[in-house]
Design a protein around this motif. Structure first.
Motif, PDB file in Angstrom:
ATOM      1  N   PRO A   1       0.832  -1.212   0.000  1.00  0.00           N
ATOM      2  CA  PRO A   1       0.000   0.000   0.000  1.00  0.00           C
ATOM      3  C   PRO A   1       0.866   1.262   0.000  1.00  0.00           C
ATOM      4  O   PRO A   1       1.842   1.354   0.755  1.00  0.00           O
ATOM      5  CB  PRO A   1      -0.806  -0.117   1.289  1.00  0.00           C
ATOM      6  N   VAL A   2       0.514   2.204  -0.838  1.00  0.00           N
ATOM      7  CA  VAL A   2       1.236   3.473  -0.923  1.00  0.00           C
ATOM      8  C   VAL A   2       0.226   4.614  -0.865  1.00  0.00           C
ATOM      9  O   VAL A   2      -0.751   4.631  -1.626  1.00  0.00           O
ATOM     10  CB  VAL A   2       2.051   3.579  -2.234  1.00  0.00           C
ATOM     11  N   GLY A   3       0.460   5.548   0.048  1.00  0.00           N
ATOM     12  CA  GLY A   3      -0.364   6.747   0.135  1.00  0.00           C
ATOM     13  C   GLY A   3       0.458   7.973  -0.201  1.00  0.00           C
ATOM     14  O   GLY A   3       1.617   8.074   0.211  1.00  0.00           O
ATOM     15  N   VAL A   4      -0.117   8.875  -0.960  1.00  0.00           N
ATOM     16  CA  VAL A   4       0.557  10.122  -1.344  1.00  0.00           C
ATOM     17  C   VAL A   4      -0.341  11.285  -0.941  1.00  0.00           C
ATOM     18  O   VAL A   4      -1.523  11.320  -1.305  1.00  0.00           O
ATOM     19  CB  VAL A   4       0.812  10.173  -2.861  1.00  0.00           C
ATOM     20  N   CYS A   5       0.199  12.226  -0.172  1.00  0.00           N
ATOM     21  CA  CYS A   5      -0.580  13.433   0.140  1.00  0.00           C
ATOM     22  C   CYS A   5       0.034  14.624  -0.576  1.00  0.00           C
ATOM     23  O   CYS A   5       1.247  14.676  -0.811  1.00  0.00           O
ATOM     24  CB  CYS A   5      -0.713  13.658   1.640  1.00  0.00           C
ATOM     25  N   PHE A   6      -0.821  15.591  -0.902  1.00  0.00           N
ATOM     26  CA  PHE A   6      -0.468  16.610  -1.891  1.00  0.00           C
ATOM     27  C   PHE A   6      -1.100  17.944  -1.495  1.00  0.00           C
ATOM     28  O   PHE A   6      -2.225  17.966  -0.979  1.00  0.00           O
ATOM     29  CB  PHE A   6      -1.012  16.141  -3.252  1.00  0.00           C
ATOM     30  N   PRO A   7      -0.423  19.072  -1.755  1.00  0.00           N
ATOM     31  CA  PRO A   7      -0.959  20.378  -1.347  1.00  0.00           C
ATOM     32  C   PRO A   7      -2.014  20.919  -2.318  1.00  0.00           C
ATOM     33  O   PRO A   7      -1.806  21.916  -3.015  1.00  0.00           O
ATOM     34  CB  PRO A   7       0.288  21.265  -1.323  1.00  0.00           C
ATOM     35  N   ALA A   8      -3.144  20.235  -2.358  1.00  0.00           N
ATOM     36  CA  ALA A   8      -4.221  20.623  -3.266  1.00  0.00           C
ATOM     37  C   ALA A   8      -5.525  20.009  -2.791  1.00  0.00           C
ATOM     38  O   ALA A   8      -5.530  18.996  -2.082  1.00  0.00           O
ATOM     39  CB  ALA A   8      -3.928  20.144  -4.695  1.00  0.00           C
ATOM     40  N   VAL A   9      -6.633  20.626  -3.181  1.00  0.00           N
ATOM     41  CA  VAL A   9      -7.926  19.960  -3.065  1.00  0.00           C
ATOM     42  C   VAL A   9      -7.907  18.789  -4.042  1.00  0.00           C
ATOM     43  O   VAL A   9      -7.557  18.943  -5.212  1.00  0.00           O
ATOM     44  CB  VAL A   9      -9.078  20.925  -3.408  1.00  0.00           C
TER      45      VAL A   9
END
Length: 253
Positions: free
Chosen positions: A63-71
């Motif tokens: 499992p890989v999660g990516v968080c990003f500075p956007a809606v």
């Protein structure tokens, strides 16, 4: 509970590690690579691939999660904070999956930070509504109800006294205007009081680098709900992205 990879993409750095989902501990060193100048899609995608390569995640089903500075809505980035505006309107989740050659879970960075606090930190086990706020260049927010994330809350853009509140009450505004803690707290009071009117939360959690100095401003706020500093700061995005990759919160011991 197993493990998952968490990747936190920001305007200045891209960070990642393998996370123990039972404890929230990092099982590898946290790797950080500077965000390419301009924060363009090609640059960020290439740097993220480089980071995952350095983490040596060989299992294609990990499992890989990516968080990003956007809606982020249905995998599409609808805004862009401190990165290239070229991201707006892109099917970014699919782009990351194609670049990495694996499925990912893709989320807003403030949502990931809030989920980290619900999974492993100050909001763990809280009944009712917990609101995470990150005080930094802007104001990020996340809403959790009984540990379940309600995504893409953008309360840092509430208009209060004729201003987008993050332009007046973010930590960047405090530094830019050289506000005292008392002066800044008066602005924060208006923000948090408005959130209480709208959402009647049971807990506020305050993150961002300035939360390390929470004793200077949190005691100056008068609210109905408790307001506490976040437990996880630099690692919040990584932990939350990893936890969102499996969408489960560890049971209370």
């Amino acid at each position: 509970m197993g493990t998952a990879v968490g990747i936190d993409i920001g305007g200045t750095g891209i960070k990642g590690a393998l996370v123990d989902l039972a404890t929230g501990e990092l099982l590898t060193d946290r790797i950080k690579i500077p965000t390419p100048a301009g924060g363009t899609p090609d640059g960020i995608l290439a740097t993220t691939v480089e980071l995952v390569t350095q983490l040596q995640v060989h299992d294609p089903d990990a499992p890989v999660g990516v968080c990003f500075p956007a809606v982020v809505k249905h995998g599409v980035t609808l805004s862009a904070a401190n990165i290239s505006k070229k991201w707006i309107g892109l099917h970014a989740e699919k782009m990351f999956e194609e670049a990495l050659g694996r499925n990912i879970t893709f989320a807003n960075d403030a949502d990931a930070a809030g989920y980290a606090e619900a999974s492993f930190g100050a909001a763990r086990g809280i009944d009712g509504v917990a609101i995470m706020t990150t005080l930094g260049t802007g104001i990020g927010t996340a809403i959790l109800h009984n540990g379940v994330l309600v995504p893409n809350a953008e309360f840092g853009h509430l208009e209060i006294d004729g201003h987008d509140i993050e332009t007046r009450a973010s930590n960047a505004a405090r530094e830019r205007e050289d506000l005292s803690w008392t002066q800044w707290a008066k602005r924060l009071q208006k923000f948090y009081s408005a959130l209480e009117v709208y959402l009647s939360p049971d807990l506020f959690v305050v993150g961002g680098g300035v939360s390390k100095q929470h004793e200077h401003f949190l005691p100056l706020l008068t609210l109905n709900a408790p307001i506490v500093p976040a437990v996880h700061r630099n690692n919040a995005g990584i932990l939350g992205a990893a936890a969102l990759a499996v969408r489960t919160i560890p049971p209370l011991s």
